[in-house]
Design a protein around this motif. Structure first.
Motif, PDB file in Angstrom:
ATOM      1  N   PRO A 541       0.829  -1.212   0.000  1.00 44.45           N
ATOM      2  CA  PRO A 541       0.000   0.000   0.000  1.00 44.45           C
ATOM      3  C   PRO A 541       0.857   1.253   0.000  1.00 44.45           C
ATOM      4  CG  PRO A 541       0.003  -1.039   2.170  1.00 44.45           C
ATOM      5  CD  PRO A 541       0.680  -2.002   1.235  1.00 44.45           C
ATOM      6  N   LEU A 542       0.441   2.246  -0.772  1.00 47.45           N
ATOM      7  CA  LEU A 542       1.189   3.494  -0.841  1.00 47.45           C
ATOM      8  C   LEU A 542       1.178   4.185   0.517  1.00 47.45           C
ATOM      9  CD1 LEU A 542      -0.122   4.802  -4.277  1.00 47.45           C
ATOM     10  CD2 LEU A 542       2.094   3.735  -3.802  1.00 47.45           C
ATOM     11  N   TYR A 543       2.350   4.633   0.958  1.00 46.69           N
ATOM     12  CA  TYR A 543       2.540   5.237   2.280  1.00 46.69           C
ATOM     13  C   TYR A 543       2.111   4.289   3.394  1.00 46.69           C
ATOM     14  CZ  TYR A 543       2.634   9.500  -0.556  1.00 46.69           C
ATOM     15  OH  TYR A 543       2.919  10.441  -1.512  1.00 46.69           O
ATOM     16  N   GLY A 544       2.143   3.007   3.116  1.00 47.55           N
ATOM     17  CA  GLY A 544       1.608   2.048   4.070  1.00 47.55           C
ATOM     18  C   GLY A 544       2.640   1.223   4.806  1.00 47.55           C
ATOM     19  N   MET A 545       3.933   1.534   4.655  1.00 48.54           N
ATOM     20  CA  MET A 545       4.966   0.807   5.376  1.00 48.54           C
ATOM     21  C   MET A 545       5.105   1.411   6.771  1.00 48.54           C
ATOM     22  SD  MET A 545       6.960  -1.733   5.218  1.00 48.54           S
ATOM     23  CE  MET A 545       8.513  -2.453   5.738  1.00 48.54           C
ATOM     24  N   GLN A 546       4.758   0.616   7.778  1.00 48.42           N
ATOM     25  CA  GLN A 546       4.712   1.144   9.146  1.00 48.42           C
ATOM     26  C   GLN A 546       6.097   1.421   9.701  1.00 48.42           C
ATOM     27  OE1 GLN A 546       2.441  -1.314  11.791  1.00 48.42           O
ATOM     28  NE2 GLN A 546       2.745  -0.008  13.565  1.00 48.42           N
ATOM     29  N   THR A 547       7.070   0.590   9.357  1.00 49.45           N
ATOM     30  CA  THR A 547       8.418   0.754   9.894  1.00 49.45           C
ATOM     31  C   THR A 547       9.238   1.671   8.994  1.00 49.45           C
ATOM     32  OG1 THR A 547       9.036  -1.296   8.775  1.00 49.45           O
ATOM     33  CG2 THR A 547       8.423  -1.446  11.095  1.00 49.45           C
ATOM     34  N   PRO A 548      10.241   2.355   9.547  1.00 46.50           N
ATOM     35  CA  PRO A 548      10.933   3.408   8.795  1.00 46.50           C
ATOM     36  C   PRO A 548      11.890   2.921   7.722  1.00 46.50           C
ATOM     37  CG  PRO A 548      11.842   3.208  11.005  1.00 46.50           C
ATOM     38  CD  PRO A 548      10.634   2.328  10.973  1.00 46.50           C
ATOM     39  N   ASN A 549      12.118   1.621   7.611  1.00 45.95           N
ATOM     40  CA  ASN A 549      13.060   1.111   6.616  1.00 45.95           C
ATOM     41  C   ASN A 549      12.502   1.115   5.201  1.00 45.95           C
ATOM     42  OD1 ASN A 549      11.417  -0.898   8.011  1.00 45.95           O
ATOM     43  ND2 ASN A 549      12.330  -2.384   6.625  1.00 45.95           N
ATOM     44  N   GLY A 550      11.192   1.324   5.007  1.00 44.36           N
ATOM     45  CA  GLY A 550      10.623   1.350   3.666  1.00 44.36           C
ATOM     46  C   GLY A 550      10.503  -0.040   3.071  1.00 44.36           C
ATOM     47  N   TYR A 551       9.923  -0.105   1.883  1.00 38.03           N
ATOM     48  CA  TYR A 551       9.756  -1.386   1.195  1.00 38.03           C
ATOM     49  C   TYR A 551      11.074  -1.852   0.585  1.00 38.03           C
ATOM     50  CZ  TYR A 551       4.696  -0.624   1.473  1.00 38.03           C
ATOM     51  OH  TYR A 551       3.413  -0.424   1.921  1.00 38.03           O
ATOM     52  N   SER A 552      11.243  -3.155   0.543  1.00 41.00           N
ATOM     53  CA  SER A 552      12.440  -3.721  -0.076  1.00 41.00           C
ATOM     54  C   SER A 552      12.350  -3.591  -1.588  1.00 41.00           C
ATOM     55  CB  SER A 552      12.582  -5.196   0.303  1.00 41.00           C
ATOM     56  OG  SER A 552      13.647  -5.795  -0.435  1.00 41.00           O
ATOM     57  N   MET A 553      13.474  -3.287  -2.219  1.00 40.22           N
ATOM     58  CA  MET A 553      13.553  -3.233  -3.678  1.00 40.22           C
ATOM     59  C   MET A 553      14.186  -4.497  -4.247  1.00 40.22           C
ATOM     60  SD  MET A 553      12.148  -0.441  -4.738  1.00 40.22           S
ATOM     61  CE  MET A 553      10.938  -0.497  -3.396  1.00 40.22           C
ATOM     62  N   LYS A 554      14.385  -5.517  -3.411  1.00 38.69           N
ATOM     63  CA  LYS A 554      14.957  -6.774  -3.873  1.00 38.69           C
ATOM     64  C   LYS A 554      13.855  -7.793  -4.133  1.00 38.69           C
ATOM     65  CE  LYS A 554      19.554  -6.373  -1.804  1.00 38.69           C
ATOM     66  NZ  LYS A 554      20.620  -7.071  -1.035  1.00 38.69           N
ATOM     67  N   SER A 555      14.173  -8.776  -4.973  1.00 46.36           N
ATOM     68  CA  SER A 555      13.154  -9.720  -5.433  1.00 46.36           C
ATOM     69  C   SER A 555      12.659 -10.642  -4.330  1.00 46.36           C
ATOM     70  CB  SER A 555      13.716 -10.563  -6.582  1.00 46.36           C
ATOM     71  OG  SER A 555      14.847 -11.309  -6.155  1.00 46.36           O
ATOM     72  N   ASP A 556      13.498 -10.974  -3.365  1.00 42.65           N
ATOM     73  CA  ASP A 556      13.121 -11.953  -2.342  1.00 42.65           C
ATOM     74  C   ASP A 556      11.857 -11.544  -1.594  1.00 42.65           C
ATOM     75  OD1 ASP A 556      15.278 -13.448  -3.043  1.00 42.65           O
ATOM     76  OD2 ASP A 556      16.509 -12.915  -1.306  1.00 42.65           O
ATOM     77  N   ALA A 557      11.672 -10.241  -1.395  1.00 46.27           N
ATOM     78  CA  ALA A 557      10.529  -9.768  -0.616  1.00 46.27           C
ATOM     79  C   ALA A 557       9.201 -10.029  -1.314  1.00 46.27           C
ATOM     80  CB  ALA A 557      10.682  -8.276  -0.336  1.00 46.27           C
ATOM     81  N   TRP A 558       9.244 -10.194  -2.642  1.00 44.00           N
ATOM     82  CA  TRP A 558       7.993 -10.316  -3.409  1.00 44.00           C
ATOM     83  C   TRP A 558       7.877 -11.668  -4.095  1.00 44.00           C
ATOM     84  CZ3 TRP A 558       5.757  -6.362  -1.442  1.00 44.00           C
ATOM     85  CH2 TRP A 558       6.492  -5.202  -1.164  1.00 44.00           C
ATOM     86  N   ASN A 559       8.688 -12.623  -3.688  1.00 39.10           N
ATOM     87  CA  ASN A 559       8.802 -13.886  -4.399  1.00 39.10           C
ATOM     88  C   ASN A 559       8.060 -14.989  -3.653  1.00 39.10           C
ATOM     89  OD1 ASN A 559       9.590 -15.917  -6.098  1.00 39.10           O
ATOM     90  ND2 ASN A 559      11.784 -15.660  -5.777  1.00 39.10           N
ATOM     91  N   ASN A 560       6.752 -15.114  -3.918  1.00 39.30           N
ATOM     92  CA  ASN A 560       5.987 -16.173  -3.278  1.00 39.30           C
ATOM     93  C   ASN A 560       4.781 -16.522  -4.140  1.00 39.30           C
ATOM     94  OD1 ASN A 560       3.515 -14.563  -2.193  1.00 39.30           O
ATOM     95  ND2 ASN A 560       5.311 -13.376  -1.546  1.00 39.30           N
ATOM     96  N   THR A 561       4.222 -17.692  -3.899  1.00 39.09           N
ATOM     97  CA  THR A 561       3.143 -18.202  -4.730  1.00 39.09           C
ATOM     98  C   THR A 561       1.892 -17.340  -4.643  1.00 39.09           C
ATOM     99  OG1 THR A 561       3.987 -20.433  -4.385  1.00 39.09           O
ATOM    100  CG2 THR A 561       1.729 -20.236  -5.198  1.00 39.09           C
ATOM    101  N   ALA A 562       1.525 -16.909  -3.440  1.00 38.75           N
ATOM    102  CA  ALA A 562       0.321 -16.090  -3.290  1.00 38.75           C
ATOM    103  C   ALA A 562       0.436 -14.818  -4.112  1.00 38.75           C
ATOM    104  CB  ALA A 562       0.100 -15.763  -1.822  1.00 38.75           C
ATOM    105  N   ALA A 563       1.640 -14.236  -4.186  1.00 44.44           N
ATOM    106  CA  ALA A 563       1.827 -13.008  -4.950  1.00 44.44           C
ATOM    107  C   ALA A 563       1.549 -13.248  -6.421  1.00 44.44           C
ATOM    108  CB  ALA A 563       3.250 -12.481  -4.756  1.00 44.44           C
ATOM    109  N   LEU A 564       1.983 -14.382  -6.957  1.00 44.13           N
ATOM    110  CA  LEU A 564       1.745 -14.675  -8.369  1.00 44.13           C
ATOM    111  C   LEU A 564       0.250 -14.788  -8.657  1.00 44.13           C
ATOM    112  CD1 LEU A 564       2.657 -15.400 -11.222  1.00 44.13           C
ATOM    113  CD2 LEU A 564       2.605 -17.780 -10.509  1.00 44.13           C
ATOM    114  N   ILE A 565      -0.471 -15.485  -7.795  1.00 40.38           N
ATOM    115  CA  ILE A 565      -1.911 -15.650  -8.010  1.00 40.38           C
ATOM    116  C   ILE A 565      -2.598 -14.295  -7.973  1.00 40.38           C
ATOM    117  CG2 ILE A 565      -4.013 -16.652  -7.061  1.00 40.38           C
ATOM    118  CD1 ILE A 565      -2.317 -18.986  -6.049  1.00 40.38           C
ATOM    119  N   ASP A 566      -2.232 -13.444  -7.011  1.00 48.23           N
ATOM    120  CA  ASP A 566      -2.838 -12.116  -6.918  1.00 48.23           C
ATOM    121  C   ASP A 566      -2.490 -11.271  -8.140  1.00 48.23           C
ATOM    122  OD1 ASP A 566      -4.051 -12.667  -4.533  1.00 48.23           O
ATOM    123  OD2 ASP A 566      -2.504 -11.748  -3.295  1.00 48.23           O
ATOM    124  N   ARG A 567      -1.249 -11.372  -8.601  1.00 46.60           N
ATOM    125  CA  ARG A 567      -0.860 -10.608  -9.788  1.00 46.60           C
ATOM    126  C   ARG A 567      -1.631 -11.095 -11.017  1.00 46.60           C
ATOM    127  NH1 ARG A 567       5.488  -8.810  -9.759  1.00 46.60           N
ATOM    128  NH2 ARG A 567       5.634  -8.228  -7.563  1.00 46.60           N
TER     129      ARG A 567
END
Length: 686
Positions: A541-567
């Motif tokens: 979600p935009l502006y939705g990262m609660q912790t100050p480190n921000g979203y990861s720009m690496k692939s590992d953070a977005w690499n899962n089966t549920a993400a593929l189905i949603d995409r």
């Protein structure tokens, strides 16, 4: 990272089961990638993606130079949110260097088309004080009710907004005292009154709505037919539509406009490099939209005033702008930090403390760990404490006659007196200049140069950037006093940038995926509310990262089966016009030849126009198998695709257009082929 801002425990997101079409396609794509797959997305992402080879060509060696078109696509996929129809040809015509130089000077690029779309969001054009006065928080409403506020603005719409919020506040108090009490005895509207309302001209109709009480507005919305709902706001100005939405929840209107205008900029701005860099810095200097009641208002000013004007400027200026922004002062709690030995910490006339010291180290820690030198930057806990003392007194205050804290200020009474020792350097007692001295020291540190250069390389080049390239970028950072333009030029001119190893090597984040699909399709977005919901569903979600480190720009953070189905679900919804407020035009993409093209020709044309590369033979065969099925079955399958609606959109004062999701007139073959291409492994990379 402070305990209060540690990463929350991961939550299990329940993904709805795919329909029969998606189940078949996902199975086929699995087979296309590997004989014995174990993890859907990891297999898809790990698979080598062909780079437009000729038929039966041998794989390209990693040392094979990129072609001129591949270099253009590399730049378009890294420095924009993905190419739109015709972008490759436009850059080819003027040359990559000329295009990049244009993007480095965004003020010279005409962006009037985007500005016309943003005119529908007038709250985002307001200065912070005016925005907070016109769209009051609950705290402002309570202050005005108790006689401590600055007064209700004089406009018809503003008076109605305040009256509705005060009515709700009174109802809430009644319910708190007696849950069985009738909260409001306002008479409901008769059908005749509703009909008369809809027959009024726009200005008189709006005035009538301003005079209604909350129960009447709720009854009106529930009682209208779809046709009447669409007529309710006919002829209204953007300001009137915005005010009507704010009758319900003004704070939610501001938050919705924050994210919707950002998404529209990502999709439509011609100043794509600037917008990608704005997003980079918003993620680097992350703030959270739900931190407080004031956060959505602060964020609007934060992006407009602190980030966008400086996104391609000098890093130190950006660092100072974020440090003095109400958004950051609020998010990392520095606004409430009090020096242990400050005047504010003691009662007058004795040495007994008035309250605990109130020293807050959140900003000091993140300033070094996340904003400048990095977690391995050589600082100690003592440095964190000393930096926190330096920034005591940096707070957010009120302007005269204002209810809310809206402007950054230095409160000398809260500042810790005396010199401080930061990273071995003595910071002399000099009030607000202490903070500026520390920001300068950190902004010009070689460790900061390397930390920022590494983050830029991860965002724009590869998850594991070359140390040699980072060395060149860091040297440029130091020799140019943190000039971001020059650092980007050092990056793109590095021999590692245009290589076979980095070409299409980055996995798209959910934001990259959604925006690039909309841009590639050439879709018309009349309302981005549903797209905002999609990003939240995809975990970003935009502006939705609660912790100050921000979203990861690496692939590992977005690499899962549920993400593929949603995409895949989103890809199919987009392609079949089942995303509310978003309309695709596949005939235009196909040159209005959809009735004469064979399925093979349609697929090839969509590959060329949407991806600009060839998909694998197995992926193509999977698509052809699906689009050549029985036409009735094909349309039935598309109807199974879940509608992406504006279910969480406070600006949706009128429900979605009744034509959204209507498959009438859609070429089912083109829609299905496009959806499957967007869901393919090739489109997941940039």
């Amino acid at each position: 990272m402070p305990a209060s801002l540690q990463h929350p425990a991961p939550q299990t997101r329940r993904t709805p089961p795919p329909n029969s079409l998606l189940r078949t396609v996902i199975t086929a794509l699995l087979i296309a990638q590997t004989a014995l797959p174990t993890n859907l997305l990891s297999q898809m992402m790990a698979a080598p993606i062909p780079q437009k080879p000729t038929q039966n060509a041998t794989p390209l060696h990693s040392t094979t130079p990129l072609t001129s078109d591949e270099k253009i696509l590399q730049a378009l996929n890294r420095f924009t949110y993905g190419p739109r129809p015709g972008d490759l040809e436009r850059v080819r015509a003027i040359g990559l260097s000329a295009w990049f130089n244009q993007q480095m000077n965004p003020a010279k690029i005409d962006d009037s088309t985007l500005e016309a779309r943003l005119a529908a969001y007038p709250a985002m054009q307001l200065p912070l004080d005016r925005m907070m006065a016109m769209y009051p928080t609950n705290a402002t409403i309570r202050a005005d009710m108790n006689g401590r506020g600055s007064g209700i603005p004089g406009g018809e719409a503003e008076k109605a907004i305040y009256a509705d919020q005060m009515s709700r506040e009174k109802d809430n108090k009644k319910k708190a005292k007696d849950p069985s009490a009738n909260p409001d005895d306002t008479p409901l509207l008769s059908p005749e009154t509703t009909a008369q309302l809809l027959d009024l001209p726009p200005d008189k109709r709006f005035s009538a709505l301003c005079k209604m009480r909350p129960p009447q507005l709720q009854q009106l919305r529930r009682s209208l037919t779809p046709e009447q709902r669409e007529h309710l706001t006919d002829g209204f100005t953007p300001q009137q539509i915005e005010a009507l939405a704010a009758f319900n929840r003004p704070q939610a209107v501001v938050a919705a406009e924050d994210v919707q205008t950002k998404l529209l900029r990502d999709i439509y701005t011609e100043r794509q490099l600037q917008e990608v860099m704005v997003d980079f810095w918003l993620n680097h200097f992350n703030v959270y939209i739900k931190k407080s009641q004031q956060a959505p208002y602060y964020i609007a000013s934060y992006e407009r005033d602190a980030i966008r004007p400086l996104a391609l400027g000098r890093f130190e200026n950006l660092l100072v702008a974020t440090a003095t922004s109400p958004a950051m002062l609020n998010y990392l709690d520095n606004a409430s930090s009090i020096g242990p030995h400050s005047e504010f910490a003691y009662r007058p006339g004795n040495n007994q403390k008035k309250r605990p010291s109130g020293l807050n180290e959140n900003y000091a820690r993140e300033l070094m760990e996340l904003h400048t030198v990095g977690v391995n930057g050589g600082y100690t806990q003592r440095d964190v404490t000393e930096v926190a003392k330096v920034f005591t007194g940096w707070t957010v205050g009120k302007r005269p006659n204002a209810t809310e804290d809206i402007q950054p200020e230095f409160d000398a009474s809260k500042h810790e007196p005396g010199p401080k020792l930061v990273l071995g350097t003595i910071i002399k007692d000099s009030g607000p200049n202490e903070g500026l001295a520390v920001l300068h020291m950190l902004a010009t540190s070689p460790k900061t140069a390397r930390f920022i250069s590494t983050k830029l390389a991860i965002r724009f080049v590869t998850d594991n950037p070359s140390p040699a390239m980072i060395d060149r970028m860091a040297r440029t950072f130091l020799t140019t006093n943190g000039d971001i333009r020059q650092v980007l030029l050092a990056m793109i001119n590095s021999p590692e940038f245009f290589t076979r190893d980095t070409y299409r090597a980055k996995v798209k984040t959910p934001q990259d995926f959604v925006v690039s699909a909309v841009r590639a399709s050439g879709a018309n977005v009349t309302s981005p509310g549903a797209l905002v919901d999609v990003l939240a569903d995809l975990g970003m979600p935009l502006y939705g990262m609660q912790t100050p480190n921000g979203y990861s720009m690496k692939s590992d953070a977005w690499n899962n089966t549920a993400a593929l189905i949603d995409r895949m679900n989103f890809a199919m919804a987009l392609a079949s016009n089942r995303v509310a407020g978003v309309t695709t035009d596949w005939p235009a993409i196909l040159g209005n030849q959809q009735t004469t093209l064979t399925p093979e020709a349609k697929t090839a044309a969509l590959e060329e126009n949407l991806l600009h590369i060839s998909v694998s033979d197995r992926t193509r065969q999977t698509i052809l198998t699906q689009i050549t099925t029985d036409p009735e079955q094909l349309e039935s399958s598309l109807r199974e695709v879940a509608m992406k609606d504006r279910r969480r959109d406070p600006l949706a004062v009128v429900p979605r257009n009744r034509h959204d999701g209507d498959l009438t007139g859609i070429d089912s073959q083109s829609a299905l082929a496009a959806g499957l291409l967007f869901g393919s492994p090739e489109f997941q990379r940039r």
